[in-house]
Structure formats: C-alpha cells, structure tokens
Scaffold this motif. Structure first.
Motif, PDB file in Angstrom:
ATOM      1  N   MET A 117       1.026   4.009  -7.821  1.00  0.00           N
ATOM      2  CA  MET A 117       0.626   3.317  -6.907  1.00  0.00           C
ATOM      3  C   MET A 117       0.880   3.441  -5.529  1.00  0.00           C
ATOM      4  SD  MET A 117       0.212  -0.314  -8.959  1.00  0.00           S
ATOM      5  CE  MET A 117      -0.373  -1.449  -7.187  1.00  0.00           C
ATOM      6  N   LEU A 118       2.290   3.328  -5.326  1.00  0.00           N
ATOM      7  CA  LEU A 118       2.924   3.897  -4.066  1.00  0.00           C
ATOM      8  C   LEU A 118       2.830   5.139  -3.795  1.00  0.00           C
ATOM      9  CD1 LEU A 118       4.926   2.836  -1.940  1.00  0.00           C
ATOM     10  CD2 LEU A 118       6.853   3.505  -3.304  1.00  0.00           C
ATOM     11  N   ASP A 119       2.725   6.054  -4.594  1.00  0.00           N
ATOM     12  CA  ASP A 119       2.334   7.513  -3.945  1.00  0.00           C
ATOM     13  C   ASP A 119       0.767   7.558  -3.682  1.00  0.00           C
ATOM     14  OD1 ASP A 119       4.836   8.403  -4.967  1.00  0.00           O
ATOM     15  OD2 ASP A 119       4.296   9.260  -6.843  1.00  0.00           O
ATOM     16  N   TRP A 120       0.067   6.634  -4.151  1.00  0.00           N
ATOM     17  CA  TRP A 120      -1.338   6.999  -3.900  1.00  0.00           C
ATOM     18  C   TRP A 120      -1.525   6.320  -2.330  1.00  0.00           C
ATOM     19  CZ3 TRP A 120      -5.165   3.304  -2.733  1.00  0.00           C
ATOM     20  CH2 TRP A 120      -6.364   3.790  -2.515  1.00  0.00           C
ATOM     21  N   CYS A 121      -0.727   5.064  -2.021  1.00  0.00           N
ATOM     22  CA  CYS A 121      -0.787   4.584  -0.851  1.00  0.00           C
ATOM     23  C   CYS A 121      -0.160   5.527   0.282  1.00  0.00           C
ATOM     24  CB  CYS A 121       0.100   3.240  -0.956  1.00  0.00           C
ATOM     25  SG  CYS A 121      -0.802   2.077  -1.928  1.00  0.00           S
ATOM     26  N   LYS A 122       0.785   6.168  -0.129  1.00  0.00           N
ATOM     27  CA  LYS A 122       1.436   7.254   0.929  1.00  0.00           C
ATOM     28  C   LYS A 122       0.199   8.265   1.106  1.00  0.00           C
ATOM     29  CE  LYS A 122       6.008   6.485  -0.336  1.00  0.00           C
ATOM     30  NZ  LYS A 122       7.248   6.952  -1.075  1.00  0.00           N
ATOM     31  N   TYR A 123      -0.244   8.729   0.103  1.00  0.00           N
ATOM     32  CA  TYR A 123      -1.324   9.847   0.233  1.00  0.00           C
ATOM     33  C   TYR A 123      -2.497   9.366   0.867  1.00  0.00           C
ATOM     34  CZ  TYR A 123      -4.783  13.383  -1.322  1.00  0.00           C
ATOM     35  OH  TYR A 123      -5.621  14.297  -1.280  1.00  0.00           O
ATOM     36  N   GLN A 124      -2.914   8.255   0.757  1.00  0.00           N
ATOM     37  CA  GLN A 124      -4.011   7.595   1.475  1.00  0.00           C
ATOM     38  C   GLN A 124      -3.775   7.211   3.014  1.00  0.00           C
ATOM     39  OE1 GLN A 124      -7.181   7.450   0.273  1.00  0.00           O
ATOM     40  NE2 GLN A 124      -6.694   8.306  -1.640  1.00  0.00           N
ATOM     41  N   GLN A 125      -2.242   7.327   3.240  1.00  0.00           N
ATOM     42  CA  GLN A 125      -1.867   6.929   4.655  1.00  0.00           C
ATOM     43  C   GLN A 125      -2.075   5.653   4.899  1.00  0.00           C
ATOM     44  OE1 GLN A 125      -3.544  10.199   7.336  1.00  0.00           O
ATOM     45  NE2 GLN A 125      -1.689  11.218   6.673  1.00  0.00           N
TER      46      GLN A 125
END
Length: 398
Positions: free
Chosen positions: A142-150
């Motif tokens: 989830m955290l990786d996804w949030c970073k990717y989505q900026q």
C-alpha cells in the motif's frame, strides 16, 4: 510498480488493486474478515458494498475506493480497502491542521490515501490477513502504491494492534485518540441494578434522575433486533436520523438507500430502540452488534435522531437502554463512539485508540513526528486524569 488493476509479483505472492467492492468475491472477503481477532461488522463486504452502491462513499463524495488483494497461488491471503480522499470529512481523526499547513506552503494535501471505514470510528481490523507476515507485505505494498501515485500521504484509522505493528514496520507514525467504552464485568452483571450498585453514589443518583425525567415525560421504549426491524421501523429511524442532522445544518453522511441495503444484506447486525409516547414514536437509536464476528460480543452506538426534544432522551436512547440490553443479553462491550467526556459520567470509560500516518514530504513528516510525540504525552495525561474521575466505586477505593 502497482497500477490500476495490474499485478505485482513479489516473492510468492501477487498484489491486485481493484476499483469496486463488486469486483471482490464477498464470501472470500468475509471469510478472511471473520478469521481476524478484532473483526467488526463494518468491514463486512456487504457494509462496504452498500456504502459504494448507495453513493455514500464514492468518487463523487470524495471517497474513491481501491481494494488491495494479496493472493498466493490463487487464494486470498490478505486484503484491505483504501480510499483516495479529496477532503477530511467523515474520518473522526482530525488532520485539518496538517492540510492547512500544506496549503500555506503551496503544497497539495489532497488527494490522500485513507485506510478506514467511511463515517465509522470503530476500532478493528483494517488489514485482513492470514499471517502477520502477509499483513506486513500488504502494508508495504500500500505504501509503495501511494508513493507511485505521488499521494501526499497514507493514513490508517482506528486500526487493530496487528495492523499497527505492520504499519509501524513500514515507517508510519502512530497517533493516539480517546474514545469511551463500557465493559461488562467478570462475572457479568446479573442486571442493570447490579451494575448501578458498582457506581459512586453521586453518579448513581445522576443516572436515576436522568432516567426518571424520561419516564416522567411518558416515554416508553420498543426494542427490535435483527429481522424484527421492519420496513416501517427503518423508515421511521431514517426520518429521525435525517431530521437531527438537518437541525444542525448538515445533510447526513448516509442516505436511505444505504440503510435499505443493510436491512436486506446484514439485518442480523442491527439493534433498534424506538422511543414512544402515548403510542406515538418520537425518537430512535440504531446500534450495530457483532453477531457475525467471532470473539467478544460487542455493541456499537452508531446513529440517533428525534422528531422532538425531551430532556435527557438522548442519554436514555443512546446509553441507558443499550446498557440494559447488553447486560440482559450477555454482551461484554458497548462502544459509545468518538469523543464525548459526558460519557464518563454514564460509566463509559476512556480507551486509547490508535491510527498510523505517513506523509510523503520529509520535512512535514519530521514536523508531524515531533507534534505526535508531544500530543501522545498530552493524551496519556488526559486519560490518567479521566481515570481519576471514574464513576465506579472500586476505582476510587470506596
């Protein structure tokens, strides 16, 4: 990286991100939920689907859902729901000051990612997982996804202890708030008067005075549980609920269609108290009960409304009637919802609840870390002070 409806294979598992509860198998989701030690009915597939299908929690209302599924060899091993938020309403863990600070520095705080149940400040499992390792994998994904989505940040509200451990491992900061819960004793109270006997004389007197005011006003209560709650009962409840919101100048978060779906898909999880005078219904309170979840039997004070004002009727409908019912039916816990020091005088004791937070902007993350450290010390002092004013005789050494 994980993107919309795509998968990421890491080690021996696959992460999928879906856009709607309709894309998730209800039976599989619920089976995973019911295996959690801190499961609540508010994470049932039916509840989340009703929020979406009724239009209460959708992109149009600032709640864009994303369902994260962690699968291993085709089987669901962990899951959670995440919402992209364009505001901070309906959360009960307040971050308006953080949003304002971002705006003052020319930064966008919204959209943000929120792992929570919309409009529902009930602590419980958020990361549904078959093992703590899978829970940690899900939090990390989830955290990786949030970073990717900026996105500006990731926030998980009213999470379970296992969830918090997983989020903390991923670098999220913990924040404490206070709620007020009632607990049955061991052995359980044999009746409401046995419970009252454990209170200090002044608190006992106050409760009896409040209850007498309602009784002297000619108010009597009708209780309906589960499938006993008929369509007319649901209609009347919603009339009261909507009226009370509108009296305060706001439309309710939940619409009539949402409650119609609750009546159809999970009727066994609801308990209704209807206040009547001379046979005329004038108020109602609706509780959720965790009949579908294993573990400690709990009731959750959720929704209330009235068509006219009667002194102390709110306390009777939302606290005393539920406590009478919980004691009579062997329920171990009654949660009174977010905030409200007035609940302490009515034997709901302070309980610390915890959320987890990550902000993408490093300087703001460091500033929030310092703020939360000071806030945490203040919460501990506040809770200790509340406990010094316990309504129970045993807590004061009487």
């Amino acid at each position: 990286m994980i993107d919309r409806k795509t998968t990421e294979i890491a080690n021996d598992y696959v992460i999928r991100v879906l856009d709607s509860p309709a894309e998730v198998a209800a039976g599989t989701w619920n089976a995973l939920l019911f295996s959690q030690p801190q499961a609540t009915p508010f994470m049932r597939h039916e509840y989340l689907d009703a929020l979406h299908a009724s239009g209460c929690a959708t992109a149009d209302t600032g709640w864009t859902p994303k369902f994260f599924l962690l699968e291993r060899q085709g089987e669901l091993a962990a899951a959670c729901v995440l919402y992209l938020k364009t505001h901070s309403r309906g959360e009960y863990v307040f971050d308006w000051a953080w949003a304002n600070a971002y705006a003052q520095h020319g930064l966008a705080y919204y959209p943000k990612a929120l792992c929570a149940v919309p409009f529902t400040p009930v602590p419980g499992a958020r990361l549904l997982a078959r093992s703590q390792a899978d829970r940690a994998h899900l939090a990390s994904a989830m955290l990786d996804w949030c970073k990717y989505q900026q996105l500006s940040g990731l926030h998980a509200l009213f999470a379970s202890d296992d969830d918090l451990a997983a989020f903390e491992t991923s670098g999220l900061l913990l924040r404490h708030t206070v709620q007020f819960h009632w607990h049955n004793t061991t052995p359980a109270y044999v009746g409401f008067e046995a419970f009252m006997a454990q209170l200090t004389p002044e608190k006992r007197k106050k409760i009896r005075q409040e209850r007498r005011k309602v009784a002297d006003a000619g108010i009597r209560f009708r209780v309906r549980e589960g499938r006993q709650i008929g369509a007319a009962d649901w209609d009347f409840f919603y009339q009261c609920y909507e009226n009370t919101y509108l009296e305060h100048g706001n439309a309710p978060y939940l619409n009539r269609d949402f409650f119609s779906r609750m009546a159809r898909t999970m009727p066994e999880d609801w308990l209704l108290f209807v206040a009547e005078r001379n046979g005329q219904a004038i108020a109602a309170s609706l509780l959720a009960i965790n009949t579908s979840c294993a573990g400690e039997r709990a009731a959750y004070g959720r929704y209330w409304g009235a068509l006219e004002r009667v002194d102390c009727l709110h306390f009777e409908a939302c606290y005393y009637q539920p406590l009478v019912w919980c004691i009579a039916n062997g329920y171990q816990r009654f949660e009174g919802g977010a905030q409200g020091e007035h609940k302490l005088a009515r034997a709901l004791l302070p309980v610390t609840t915890t959320s987890a937070h990550w902000l993408a902007q490093p300087q703001f993350l460091a500033a929030v870390d310092r703020y939360l450290s000071a806030e945490r010390a203040g919460i501990e002092t506040y809770v200790e002070d509340l406990r010094q004013h316990s309504p129970f005789k045993s807590a004061r050494g009487d």
